[in-house]
Design a protein around this motif. Structure first.
Motif, short mmCIF file in Angstrom:
data_model
loop_
_atom_site.label_atom_id
_atom_site.label_comp_id
_atom_site.label_asym_id
_atom_site.label_seq_id
_atom_site.Cartn_x
_atom_site.Cartn_y
_atom_site.Cartn_z
N PHE A 62 0.83 -1.21 0.00
CA PHE A 62 0.00 0.00 0.00
C PHE A 62 0.86 1.25 0.00
O PHE A 62 0.59 2.21 -0.74
CB PHE A 62 -0.93 -0.01 1.22
CG PHE A 62 -1.93 1.10 1.23
CD1 PHE A 62 -3.16 0.93 0.60
CD2 PHE A 62 -1.65 2.30 1.85
CE1 PHE A 62 -4.09 1.96 0.60
CE2 PHE A 62 -2.57 3.33 1.85
CZ PHE A 62 -3.80 3.17 1.22
N TYR A 88 -12.55 0.16 5.44
CA TYR A 88 -11.54 0.21 4.38
C TYR A 88 -10.26 -0.49 4.84
O TYR A 88 -9.66 -1.27 4.08
CB TYR A 88 -11.25 1.67 4.04
CG TYR A 88 -10.24 1.85 2.92
CD1 TYR A 88 -10.66 1.97 1.60
CD2 TYR A 88 -8.88 1.91 3.18
CE1 TYR A 88 -9.75 2.14 0.56
CE2 TYR A 88 -7.95 2.07 2.16
CZ TYR A 88 -8.39 2.20 0.86
OH TYR A 88 -7.48 2.35 -0.15
N HIS A 92 -8.66 -3.87 3.18
CA HIS A 92 -7.41 -3.75 2.43
C HIS A 92 -6.19 -4.31 3.14
O HIS A 92 -5.16 -4.52 2.50
CB HIS A 92 -7.16 -2.28 2.07
CG HIS A 92 -8.02 -1.79 0.94
ND1 HIS A 92 -9.34 -1.46 1.12
CD2 HIS A 92 -7.74 -1.59 -0.38
CE1 HIS A 92 -9.86 -1.06 -0.04
NE2 HIS A 92 -8.92 -1.12 -0.95
#
Length: 469
Positions: A62, A88, A92
């Motif tokens: 990320f 989120y 993720h």
């Protein structure tokens, strides 16, 4: 009656303390854990690590992909960006994603590793005898496996290129690949734990009522499935080869996007030479702490399947999106220093193996070796002897070979430049890992060898860094 019982218990405790203070048998020290807080060490810490490690590996992707390689931007977004909701973050960073193309690659690669390990020729060699008297047997075909694999990978790459495909597909789907291999590794660790609890391969297994501890630390020391050593496959034949191939793939992707980048070339070459040295010395690795002390659990197996792929390849992965040209002079200097570090690291291991294989009847640096004979006792009561080397590199510090290894890690990372901290996570983590390993090895050897180890420590007072630690 109660007074006599208290006296007997007091005497037993005193004898136990004395047995640990003196040259006590190895089995007492290995199987008597002295943890002050079992809830913390056997439940809370394993749970946190099982959650934090996948989060950390996914965070690397990320940061590199969505934060331009900046850890500061990542924390700013994590703390202040309103789009970074809990939902989120969970989606993720914590969820288990199964990407079928990646799964096919992973399972095919693992199957290849198992088949080639069985089929390739090699002399049999023995690992160290365990506390229960078990002697693991291996096939010395690691170097052959490595070279054959690199040749087959080169041929596969050419074939894919002819069909307008590329192994860099893995980089293009790196997030999905890491999620899939992490999911697969969790499942494998669970299955290995169940096997260890109910169908152990040898007597070198330790099961508890705490499944979380057993999952994290592992149950079996030498698990085998269909007579294939699990740790040999996960640690060497999958983990280390994947490190080599992924480094090549990331270098190829860098060249595809930016042309020839010398920094990516340096990182790739040094990594491949280092791993060539590893597979040449694989039989020596099978006698290290990873194999003879650490059991097959999340810490070891998930680490070799996922952590090595996601963290050890970080410098080459980072350079795909952050290319950096060094010039021929810096390239030559870094490459030369890296190759020297690899040679010193290899020479350290060679000295120890030479002394042990010749029973100390050899020369080190042109002088007769200085050794200490250390006796220890197994659980079955049999006594064995080890040789502690007090010459050459091993007279400088007890783990001098960690110094060139850390130097090398810095050298194949520094081509990334010094604008971002992200690529240096590998160096920092490796430093912590090796310092902790030096401490663990010191504890193990002191309990195992007793007075002989104390004598060795007086002659070689520093664990790793001469004059410092």
């Amino acid at each position: 009656m109660s007074t006599n019982n208290r006296t007997l218990k007091s005497t037993a405790k005193k004898e136990t303390r004395e047995s640990f203070d003196n040259n006590s048998p190895h089995q007492l020290s290995v199987h008597a854990r002295q943890g002050r807080n079992k809830l913390l060490s056997e439940s809370i810490l394993p749970l946190l690590l099982c959650l934090a490690c996948p989060f950390f590996v996914r965070s690397i992707v990320f940061i590199n992909t969505h934060c331009h390689g900046s850890t500061i931007e990542f924390f700013r977004r994590l703390l202040f960006d309103q789009t970074m909701t809990l939902k989120y973050i969970l989606e993720h960073f914590f969820y288990f994603k199964w990407h079928w193309p990646s799964a096919i690659i992973i399972i095919s690669f693992l199957s290849y590793a198992i088949i080639m390990t069985i089929l390739l020729p090699g002399k049999q060699y023995k690992g160290p005898v365990t506390d229960t008297g078990h002697v693991p047997i291996y096939q010395d075909n690691g170097f052959c496996y490595y070279i054959v694999s690199l040749i087959l990978f080169a041929m596969l790459t050419i074939l894919l290129k002819f069909n307008h495909l590329s192994p860099t597909y893995i980089y293009d789907h790196w997030e999905e690949f890491l999620s899939t291999v992490s999911t697969f590794a969790f499942l494998l660790c669970f299955l290995v734990m169940i096997k260890g609890k109910y169908m152990p391969s040898t007597n070198d297994h330790r099961s508890s009522s705490n499944w979380l501890t057993d999952f994290y630390r592992g149950v079996e020391l030498y698990p085998r499935i269909f007579d294939v050593d699990v740790k040999l496959i996960t640690n060497c034949r999958y983990g280390m080869l994947a490190w080599a191939l992924l480094t090549v793939i990331f270098c190829m992707k860098t060249f595809e996007l930016h042309g020839f980048i010398d920094s990516a070339f340096i990182t790739c070459v040094l990594t491949l030479v280092y791993l060539t040295k590893f597979f040449w010395w694989e039989s020596g690795y099978m006698k290290t702490m990873d194999i003879i002390v650490d059991r097959a659990g999340f810490y070891l197996c998930w680490g070799c399947l996922v952590w090595v792929s996601g963290i050890y390849t970080l410098p080459s992965y980072f350079l795909v999106t952050h290319p950096n040209q060094l010039g021929w002079l810096l390239t030559s200097i870094v490459l030369s220093l890296g190759l020297i570090s690899i040679y010193i690291n290899y020479d350290c291991d060679r000295q120890k193996l030479q002394v042990r294989s010749t029973e100390g009847k050899c020369l080190v640096w042109g002088k007769q070796v200085n050794t200490i004979r250390a006796n220890y006792r197994l659980l079955n009561g049999k006594e064995h002897e080890s040789i502690l080397l007090v010459s050459g590199y091993w007279a400088i510090s007890r783990h001098f070979h960690y110094i060139p290894e850390l130097t090398l890690a810095f050298l194949w990372t520094c081509p990334c430049g010094f604008q971002h901290l992200l690529p240096y996570f590998y160096v920092i983590i490796l430093f912590i890992l090796l310092m902790h390993r030096a401490h663990r090895d010191d504890q193990k050897c002191r309990l195992k060898y007793g007075h002989a180890w104390d004598k060795y420590c007086r002659l070689v007072p520093f664990k790793v860094w001469p004059g410092i630690y």
